[in-house]
Design a protein around this motif. Sequence first.
Motif, short mmCIF file in Angstrom:
data_model
loop_
_atom_site.label_atom_id
_atom_site.label_comp_id
_atom_site.label_asym_id
_atom_site.label_seq_id
_atom_site.Cartn_x
_atom_site.Cartn_y
_atom_site.Cartn_z
N GLY A 45 0.82 -1.21 0.00
CA GLY A 45 0.00 0.00 0.00
C GLY A 45 0.85 1.26 0.00
O GLY A 45 0.53 2.24 -0.69
N MET A 46 1.94 1.26 0.77
CA MET A 46 2.83 2.42 0.79
C MET A 46 3.43 2.65 -0.60
O MET A 46 3.56 3.78 -1.07
CB MET A 46 3.97 2.20 1.80
CG MET A 46 3.51 2.04 3.24
SD MET A 46 2.65 3.48 3.91
CE MET A 46 4.02 4.60 4.16
N LEU A 47 3.78 1.54 -1.27
CA LEU A 47 4.38 1.66 -2.61
C LEU A 47 3.34 2.08 -3.65
O LEU A 47 3.64 2.90 -4.53
CB LEU A 47 5.04 0.32 -3.00
CG LEU A 47 6.25 -0.04 -2.14
CD1 LEU A 47 6.66 -1.50 -2.34
CD2 LEU A 47 7.43 0.89 -2.47
N SER A 63 12.56 1.57 -1.15
CA SER A 63 13.44 0.39 -1.16
C SER A 63 13.14 -0.50 0.04
O SER A 63 13.04 -1.73 -0.09
CB SER A 63 14.88 0.89 -1.12
OG SER A 63 15.71 -0.06 -1.63
N ALA A 64 12.96 0.12 1.21
CA ALA A 64 12.70 -0.65 2.44
C ALA A 64 11.39 -1.44 2.31
O ALA A 64 11.33 -2.63 2.67
CB ALA A 64 12.66 0.28 3.64
N HIS A 65 10.34 -0.80 1.80
CA HIS A 65 9.06 -1.51 1.66
C HIS A 65 9.17 -2.66 0.65
O HIS A 65 8.62 -3.74 0.87
CB HIS A 65 7.95 -0.54 1.25
CG HIS A 65 7.49 0.34 2.37
ND1 HIS A 65 6.95 -0.17 3.53
CD2 HIS A 65 7.51 1.69 2.54
CE1 HIS A 65 6.67 0.83 4.36
NE2 HIS A 65 7.01 1.97 3.77
N ALA A 66 9.87 -2.40 -0.43
CA ALA A 66 10.01 -3.45 -1.44
C ALA A 66 10.86 -4.60 -0.90
O ALA A 66 10.58 -5.78 -1.17
CB ALA A 66 10.61 -2.87 -2.72
N GLU A 67 11.88 -4.27 -0.11
CA GLU A 67 12.70 -5.33 0.51
C GLU A 67 11.86 -6.13 1.50
O GLU A 67 12.03 -7.35 1.63
CB GLU A 67 13.92 -4.74 1.21
CG GLU A 67 15.03 -4.27 0.29
CD GLU A 67 15.71 -5.39 -0.51
OE1 GLU A 67 15.51 -6.58 -0.18
OE2 GLU A 67 16.42 -5.07 -1.47
N ASN A 68 10.98 -5.45 2.22
CA ASN A 68 10.08 -6.18 3.14
C ASN A 68 9.23 -7.18 2.36
O ASN A 68 9.04 -8.32 2.79
CB ASN A 68 9.16 -5.20 3.88
CG ASN A 68 9.87 -4.44 4.98
OD1 ASN A 68 11.01 -4.77 5.32
ND2 ASN A 68 9.22 -3.44 5.53
N ALA A 118 7.96 -9.20 -6.52
CA ALA A 118 8.56 -8.56 -5.34
C ALA A 118 10.08 -8.45 -5.50
O ALA A 118 10.68 -7.43 -5.14
CB ALA A 118 8.20 -9.33 -4.07
N ASN A 119 10.71 -9.48 -6.04
CA ASN A 119 12.16 -9.45 -6.23
C ASN A 119 12.55 -8.36 -7.23
O ASN A 119 13.52 -7.61 -7.00
CB ASN A 119 12.67 -10.81 -6.72
CG ASN A 119 12.61 -11.88 -5.64
OD1 ASN A 119 12.40 -11.56 -4.46
ND2 ASN A 119 12.76 -13.12 -6.01
N THR A 120 11.81 -8.25 -8.32
CA THR A 120 12.11 -7.23 -9.34
C THR A 120 11.90 -5.84 -8.76
O THR A 120 12.72 -4.93 -8.97
CB THR A 120 11.20 -7.44 -10.58
OG1 THR A 120 11.35 -8.77 -11.03
CG2 THR A 120 11.58 -6.48 -11.69
N LEU A 121 10.82 -5.69 -8.00
CA LEU A 121 10.54 -4.39 -7.39
C LEU A 121 11.63 -4.02 -6.39
O LEU A 121 12.06 -2.86 -6.33
CB LEU A 121 9.17 -4.44 -6.72
CG LEU A 121 8.57 -3.10 -6.36
CD1 LEU A 121 8.34 -2.25 -7.60
CD2 LEU A 121 7.24 -3.30 -5.63
N ALA A 122 12.07 -5.00 -5.60
CA ALA A 122 13.10 -4.72 -4.60
C ALA A 122 14.38 -4.22 -5.26
O ALA A 122 15.09 -3.37 -4.72
CB ALA A 122 13.37 -5.97 -3.75
N ALA A 123 14.66 -4.72 -6.45
CA ALA A 123 15.88 -4.31 -7.16
C ALA A 123 15.72 -2.93 -7.80
O ALA A 123 16.71 -2.30 -8.17
CB ALA A 123 16.24 -5.34 -8.23
N ASN A 135 7.57 -0.91 -12.33
CA ASN A 135 7.56 -2.28 -11.80
C ASN A 135 6.45 -2.58 -10.82
O ASN A 135 6.29 -3.73 -10.39
CB ASN A 135 8.92 -2.57 -11.14
CG ASN A 135 10.03 -2.61 -12.16
OD1 ASN A 135 10.14 -3.57 -12.93
ND2 ASN A 135 10.84 -1.56 -12.22
N ILE A 136 5.66 -1.56 -10.47
CA ILE A 136 4.62 -1.77 -9.46
C ILE A 136 3.40 -2.50 -10.05
O ILE A 136 2.70 -3.23 -9.33
CB ILE A 136 4.20 -0.42 -8.82
CG1 ILE A 136 3.38 -0.64 -7.54
CG2 ILE A 136 3.42 0.45 -9.78
CD1 ILE A 136 4.16 -0.77 -6.32
N GLY A 137 3.19 -2.33 -11.34
CA GLY A 137 2.02 -2.96 -11.98
C GLY A 137 2.07 -4.48 -11.85
O GLY A 137 1.06 -5.12 -11.52
#
Length: 155
Positions: A45-47, A63-68, A118-123, A135-137
């Motif tokens: 939701g934050m992203l 980055s922190a939210h995507a890593e989570n 999630a992995n792609t978004l985290a990167a 990458n959020i879509g």
Amino acid sequence: MRIRSLTLAAAALATVLPALAVADPLDDAIKARKGYYQLLGHNAGMLFGMAKGEIAYDAATASAHAENLRALAALDTGSMWPAGSDNVAKAGQTRALPVLWETFPSVMDKHTDFTNAANTLAANAGNGLNALRANIGALGNSCGACHDTYRAKNF
Ligand code: HEC
């Protein structure tokens, strides 16, 4: 004195542990997986908010939210899905549809799509608002695709 408090501590544990063990394991599992998905909802939701411009973009926070999400995707949640915890057997408590168990392990394909997104978004989430938006879509689609098949619209 020291021995006495140790004995008391052991006695306290002995009272607590059986109490935990007798709690309904199906109810526990349902609560745990809802908590798991609420963590996904919060971080995603934050992203989503940043991507839409409703929350100011900040690279470190994104980055922190995507890593989570990446870390949550890697969790083994197998014990949170015991047989008999679907929304027919446990009406009013869960939205998980029986088809999830009937077609298992197909649901894992949806989880893999979520993991990959999630992995792609985290990167990428920390590389600027455009990189987040690009990458959020895929992440949102991975949530929706699983919900369409395995989650009831209402309790
Ligand atoms: C592999 C399938 C799957 C994926 C992927 C998935 N979900 Fe879910 N989600 C479910 C199921 C099944 C439930 C219903 C759980 C229940 O009620 O026991 C659920 C429930 C939820 C809930 C409600 C929790 C509650 O308190 O009742 C939220 C919020 C949620 N998901 C958000 C997300 C978000 C955000 C994503 C993507 C980042 C996501 N989910 C990805 C299957 C999935």
